[in-house]
Design a protein around this motif. Structure first.
Motif, PDB file in Angstrom:
ATOM      1  N   MET A   1       0.842  -1.189   0.000  1.00  0.00           N
ATOM      2  CA  MET A   1       0.000   0.000   0.000  1.00  0.00           C
ATOM      3  C   MET A   1       0.880   1.243   0.000  1.00  0.00           C
ATOM      4  SD  MET A   1      -2.907   1.161   2.794  1.00  0.00           S
ATOM      5  CE  MET A   1      -3.794  -0.396   2.691  1.00  0.00           C
ATOM      6  N   GLU A   2       0.706   2.112  -1.013  1.00  0.00           N
ATOM      7  CA  GLU A   2       1.497   3.333  -1.117  1.00  0.00           C
ATOM      8  C   GLU A   2       0.860   4.489  -0.367  1.00  0.00           C
ATOM      9  OE1 GLU A   2       2.196   4.218  -5.183  1.00  0.00           O
ATOM     10  OE2 GLU A   2       3.285   2.357  -5.583  1.00  0.00           O
ATOM     11  N   PHE A   3      -0.457   4.460  -0.248  1.00  0.00           N
ATOM     12  CA  PHE A   3      -1.156   5.511   0.485  1.00  0.00           C
ATOM     13  C   PHE A   3      -2.445   4.936   1.064  1.00  0.00           C
ATOM     14  CE2 PHE A   3      -2.242   5.869  -4.014  1.00  0.00           C
ATOM     15  CZ  PHE A   3      -3.629   5.797  -3.999  1.00  0.00           C
ATOM     16  N   VAL A   4      -2.982   5.656   2.029  1.00  0.00           N
ATOM     17  CA  VAL A   4      -4.212   5.239   2.704  1.00  0.00           C
ATOM     18  C   VAL A   4      -5.373   6.065   2.167  1.00  0.00           C
ATOM     19  CG1 VAL A   4      -5.415   5.069   4.917  1.00  0.00           C
ATOM     20  CG2 VAL A   4      -2.950   4.595   4.792  1.00  0.00           C
ATOM     21  N   ARG A   5      -6.418   5.391   1.712  1.00  0.00           N
ATOM     22  CA  ARG A   5      -7.632   6.075   1.249  1.00  0.00           C
ATOM     23  C   ARG A   5      -8.576   6.227   2.434  1.00  0.00           C
ATOM     24  NH1 ARG A   5      -9.901   2.062  -2.989  1.00  0.00           N
ATOM     25  NH2 ARG A   5      -9.484   0.717  -1.183  1.00  0.00           N
ATOM     26  N   ILE A   6      -8.834   7.453   2.819  1.00  0.00           N
ATOM     27  CA  ILE A   6      -9.656   7.683   3.993  1.00  0.00           C
ATOM     28  C   ILE A   6     -10.983   8.338   3.630  1.00  0.00           C
ATOM     29  CG2 ILE A   6      -8.769  10.010   4.562  1.00  0.00           C
ATOM     30  CD1 ILE A   6      -8.766   9.031   7.544  1.00  0.00           C
ATOM     31  N   GLY A   7     -12.033   7.924   4.335  1.00  0.00           N
ATOM     32  CA  GLY A   7     -13.333   8.562   4.216  1.00  0.00           C
ATOM     33  C   GLY A   7     -13.628   9.282   5.517  1.00  0.00           C
ATOM     34  N   ILE A   8     -14.200  10.463   5.422  1.00  0.00           N
ATOM     35  CA  ILE A   8     -14.509  11.249   6.614  1.00  0.00           C
ATOM     36  C   ILE A   8     -16.017  11.333   6.799  1.00  0.00           C
ATOM     37  CG2 ILE A   8     -14.372  13.540   7.663  1.00  0.00           C
ATOM     38  CD1 ILE A   8     -11.612  13.841   6.512  1.00  0.00           C
ATOM     39  N   ILE A   9     -16.483  10.927   7.980  1.00  0.00           N
ATOM     40  CA  ILE A   9     -17.899  11.009   8.320  1.00  0.00           C
ATOM     41  C   ILE A   9     -18.105  12.217   9.228  1.00  0.00           C
ATOM     42  CG2 ILE A   9     -19.878   9.812   9.301  1.00  0.00           C
ATOM     43  CD1 ILE A   9     -18.428   7.224   8.972  1.00  0.00           C
ATOM     44  N   GLY A  10     -18.917  13.141   8.788  1.00  0.00           N
ATOM     45  CA  GLY A  10     -19.188  14.331   9.576  1.00  0.00           C
ATOM     46  C   GLY A  10     -18.461  15.534   9.003  1.00  0.00           C
ATOM     47  N   LEU A  11     -19.196  16.452   8.412  1.00  0.00           N
ATOM     48  CA  LEU A  11     -18.601  17.625   7.776  1.00  0.00           C
ATOM     49  C   LEU A  11     -18.953  18.896   8.543  1.00  0.00           C
ATOM     50  CD1 LEU A  11     -19.259  16.682   4.043  1.00  0.00           C
ATOM     51  CD2 LEU A  11     -17.145  16.397   5.366  1.00  0.00           C
ATOM     52  N   GLY A  12     -18.913  18.789   9.857  1.00  0.00           N
ATOM     53  CA  GLY A  12     -19.033  19.957  10.706  1.00  0.00           C
ATOM     54  C   GLY A  12     -17.694  20.667  10.777  1.00  0.00           C
ATOM     55  N   ASN A  13     -17.459  21.406  11.856  1.00  0.00           N
ATOM     56  CA  ASN A  13     -16.227  22.177  11.968  1.00  0.00           C
ATOM     57  C   ASN A  13     -14.982  21.311  11.868  1.00  0.00           C
ATOM     58  OD1 ASN A  13     -17.725  24.491  12.274  1.00  0.00           O
ATOM     59  ND2 ASN A  13     -17.525  24.598  14.494  1.00  0.00           N
ATOM     60  N   MET A  14     -14.934  20.239  12.664  1.00  0.00           N
ATOM     61  CA  MET A  14     -13.726  19.421  12.692  1.00  0.00           C
ATOM     62  C   MET A  14     -13.576  18.586  11.419  1.00  0.00           C
ATOM     63  SD  MET A  14     -12.301  20.504  15.275  1.00  0.00           S
ATOM     64  CE  MET A  14     -10.877  19.539  14.791  1.00  0.00           C
ATOM     65  N   GLY A  15     -14.644  17.922  11.008  1.00  0.00           N
ATOM     66  CA  GLY A  15     -14.549  17.096   9.803  1.00  0.00           C
ATOM     67  C   GLY A  15     -14.159  17.900   8.587  1.00  0.00           C
ATOM     68  N   SER A  16     -14.742  19.089   8.435  1.00  0.00           N
ATOM     69  CA  SER A  16     -14.408  19.949   7.296  1.00  0.00           C
ATOM     70  C   SER A  16     -12.943  20.374   7.342  1.00  0.00           C
ATOM     71  CB  SER A  16     -15.312  21.190   7.302  1.00  0.00           C
ATOM     72  OG  SER A  16     -16.658  20.823   7.185  1.00  0.00           O
ATOM     73  N   SER A  17     -12.477  20.703   8.541  1.00  0.00           N
ATOM     74  CA  SER A  17     -11.080  21.101   8.706  1.00  0.00           C
ATOM     75  C   SER A  17     -10.140  19.972   8.318  1.00  0.00           C
ATOM     76  CB  SER A  17     -10.829  21.523  10.152  1.00  0.00           C
ATOM     77  OG  SER A  17      -9.464  21.792  10.380  1.00  0.00           O
ATOM     78  N   HIS A  18     -10.467  18.750   8.739  1.00  0.00           N
ATOM     79  CA  HIS A  18      -9.623  17.599   8.383  1.00  0.00           C
ATOM     80  C   HIS A  18      -9.604  17.387   6.871  1.00  0.00           C
ATOM     81  CE1 HIS A  18      -9.337  17.009  12.575  1.00  0.00           C
ATOM     82  NE2 HIS A  18     -10.422  16.273  12.743  1.00  0.00           N
ATOM     83  N   CYS A  19     -10.753  17.536   6.230  1.00  0.00           N
ATOM     84  CA  CYS A  19     -10.814  17.391   4.766  1.00  0.00           C
ATOM     85  C   CYS A  19      -9.865  18.368   4.084  1.00  0.00           C
ATOM     86  CB  CYS A  19     -12.241  17.639   4.269  1.00  0.00           C
ATOM     87  SG  CYS A  19     -13.435  16.345   4.648  1.00  0.00           S
ATOM     88  N   ILE A  20      -9.893  19.594   4.521  1.00  0.00           N
ATOM     89  CA  ILE A  20      -9.046  20.631   3.918  1.00  0.00           C
ATOM     90  C   ILE A  20      -7.577  20.336   4.160  1.00  0.00           C
ATOM     91  CG2 ILE A  20      -8.423  23.086   4.072  1.00  0.00           C
ATOM     92  CD1 ILE A  20     -11.428  23.604   4.673  1.00  0.00           C
ATOM     93  N   GLN A  21      -7.238  19.933   5.379  1.00  0.00           N
ATOM     94  CA  GLN A  21      -5.839  19.628   5.691  1.00  0.00           C
ATOM     95  C   GLN A  21      -5.307  18.482   4.840  1.00  0.00           C
ATOM     96  OE1 GLN A  21      -6.469  18.967   9.886  1.00  0.00           O
ATOM     97  NE2 GLN A  21      -5.635  20.982  10.447  1.00  0.00           N
ATOM     98  N   ILE A  22      -6.164  17.500   4.575  1.00  0.00           N
ATOM     99  CA  ILE A  22      -5.741  16.335   3.793  1.00  0.00           C
ATOM    100  C   ILE A  22      -5.763  16.621   2.299  1.00  0.00           C
ATOM    101  CG2 ILE A  22      -6.328  13.952   3.176  1.00  0.00           C
ATOM    102  CD1 ILE A  22      -7.593  13.724   6.018  1.00  0.00           C
ATOM    103  N   HIS A  23      -6.866  17.169   1.802  1.00  0.00           N
ATOM    104  CA  HIS A  23      -7.103  17.235   0.358  1.00  0.00           C
ATOM    105  C   HIS A  23      -6.607  18.525  -0.285  1.00  0.00           C
ATOM    106  CE1 HIS A  23      -9.089  15.811  -3.275  1.00  0.00           C
ATOM    107  NE2 HIS A  23      -9.620  17.016  -3.447  1.00  0.00           N
ATOM    108  N   ILE A  24      -6.723  19.636   0.403  1.00  0.00           N
ATOM    109  CA  ILE A  24      -6.345  20.926  -0.171  1.00  0.00           C
ATOM    110  C   ILE A  24      -4.920  21.311   0.212  1.00  0.00           C
ATOM    111  CG2 ILE A  24      -6.920  23.383  -0.336  1.00  0.00           C
ATOM    112  CD1 ILE A  24      -9.019  21.514  -1.541  1.00  0.00           C
ATOM    113  N   GLU A  25      -4.602  21.161   1.495  1.00  0.00           N
ATOM    114  CA  GLU A  25      -3.288  21.598   1.990  1.00  0.00           C
ATOM    115  C   GLU A  25      -2.235  20.502   1.950  1.00  0.00           C
ATOM    116  OE1 GLU A  25      -5.138  24.937   5.081  1.00  0.00           O
ATOM    117  OE2 GLU A  25      -4.423  23.004   5.848  1.00  0.00           O
TER     118      GLU A  25
END
Length: 386
Positions: A1-25
């Motif tokens: 495995m070269e990378f981990v595919r993660i799914g995030i449940i919950g797009l409130g303050n914390m979930g949205s922040s994690h999405c941005i840190q992983i996918h955008i930043e």
């Protein structure tokens, strides 16, 4: 495995922040945002705009069964942390769960059992463990620099929250929606650090006020007296109703006193241990010679990103987790015991904690919770949807 595919449940303050840190930043090497999930149509539409190409799900089970993810990050309201984690394990997924592990220990014990049965990586978002100040403090204690622990006093009253905060979400500050107040919302990190650094208290007695400063049904002022197996004692004080507040942790031991305040460690170090001084000294008022030492702290506090990095590397390379998910039970046991002691007006033995009776008492409060009244106010809540 070269990378981990993660799914995030919950797009409130914390979930949205994690999405941005992983996918955008792209702050977490080896971790790829492969799917997101939320029961709110508004949040799903937001995700579609912000993360084009990332599949969006309404129901967690559909995302689990999609084959698109290897791991899940659970960032939903507290009560649902264990159930969604247990279901994820049943689908062969690694799990990173937001704090707290759950609301009551009975459900978290079930989650831990599911994790053990699954043999998957299980991590909890205790991001304060990435703070080099607390890492250094733990190192000093575990290496014996403080000597035998005598007393711990932690005053954590800088969690100020006005009434507007409590009114900002339908689930906030209710037994049915949140499962508690400052202990379950603001203090899980502090309670985790307390046991991570010193180990678990043996028993405690608490004095908790509910709705002392605000129009809420849960706790907003807490004082707990702790006792440890070696005879050391402690006091834990926290509140959301004081401003300006204090965050001061003081550890007293045979070899001196350590104070942590303003993200700085000061060690008042005895040249010889106090007990040794007591045995050999003949002068009535002579104290052990003590040196005031500013302890150097090296490193960067990576916060949530640091925990996600640890989780990813544990999956890819088998490296030890900084914050194993199974350890979420410890801080929650202290939290539940503080509630339980006040509810029963008695001491609580943490080694023989009555998980079932605590749950029964919590259910009584849930049945009389005012969450329905808050829902009728039609307030906006974007902190806990999934």
């Amino acid at each position: 495995m070269e990378f981990v595919r993660i799914g995030i449940i919950g797009l409130g303050n914390m979930g949205s922040s994690h999405c941005i840190q992983i996918h955008i930043e792209h702050k977490v090497p080896g971790l790829k945002l492969a799917a997101v999930c939320d029961i709110s149509e508004e949040r799903r539409e937001w995700a579609g705009r912000e993360f084009p190409g990332v599949p969006v799900f309404e129901h967690a089970t559909d995302m689990y069964q999609s084959g698109l993810i290897d791991a899940v990050l659970v960032a939903v309201p507290h009560y649902d942390h264990p159930s969604l984690s247990i279901e994820a394990f049943s689908h062969g997924l690694h799990v990173l769960v937001e704090k707290p592990a759950g609301v009551y220990t009975k459900q978290v014990l079930m989650m831990n059992a599911a994790a053990a049965k699954s043999d998957k990586v299980f991590c909890i978002m205790y991001n304060q463990r990435t703070n080099p100040v607390y890492q250094k403090l733990r190192e000093l204690v575990q290496d014996g620099e403080l000597g035998e622990l005598k007393r711990v006093v932690w005053i954590v009253t800088d969690w100020y929250r006005p009434q507007a905060y409590h009114d900002s979400g339908s689930w906030r500050s209710t037994w049915k929606g949140e499962g508690g107040g400052t202990l379950i919302n603001q203090n899980p990190h502090n309670l985790d650090l307390l046991q991570w650094i010193l180990g678990m208290p043996k028993r405690l007695r608490s004095f908790v006020s509910f709705g002392k400063y605000y129009n809420i049904e849960v706790e907003d002022d807490v004082t707990a007296y702790l006792e440890y197996a070696n005879g050391a004692s402690g006091v834990y004080i926290t509140s959301t109703g004081e401003s300006p507040g204090t965050n001061r942790l003081e550890l007293s031991g045979d070899r001196g006193k350590i104070v942590v305040e303003n993200n700085k460690i000061t060690f008042h170090r005895n040249r010889i241990p106090e007990r040794e001084h007591n045995r050999s000294n003949t002068e009535p008022f002579k104290r052990p010679e003590a040196w005031v030492c500013d302890i150097p702290v090296v490193g960067t506090n990576e916060d949530h990103v640091g925990i996600m990095k640890s989780f990813t590397q544990a999956i890819l390379k088998g490296t030890p987790l900084l914050s194993p998910g199974e350890e979420g039970i410890h801080g929650l046991t202290i939290s539940n015991a503080i509630h339980y002691s006040t509810w029963t007006n008695d001491w609580v033995d943490l080694e023989q904690f009555n998980h079932d009776h605590f749950h029964e008492l919590l259910l009584e409060r849930i049945q009389h919770s005012k969450v329905e009244k808050k829902l009728s106010q039609k307030v906006v809540d974007v902190t806990g949807t999934y």
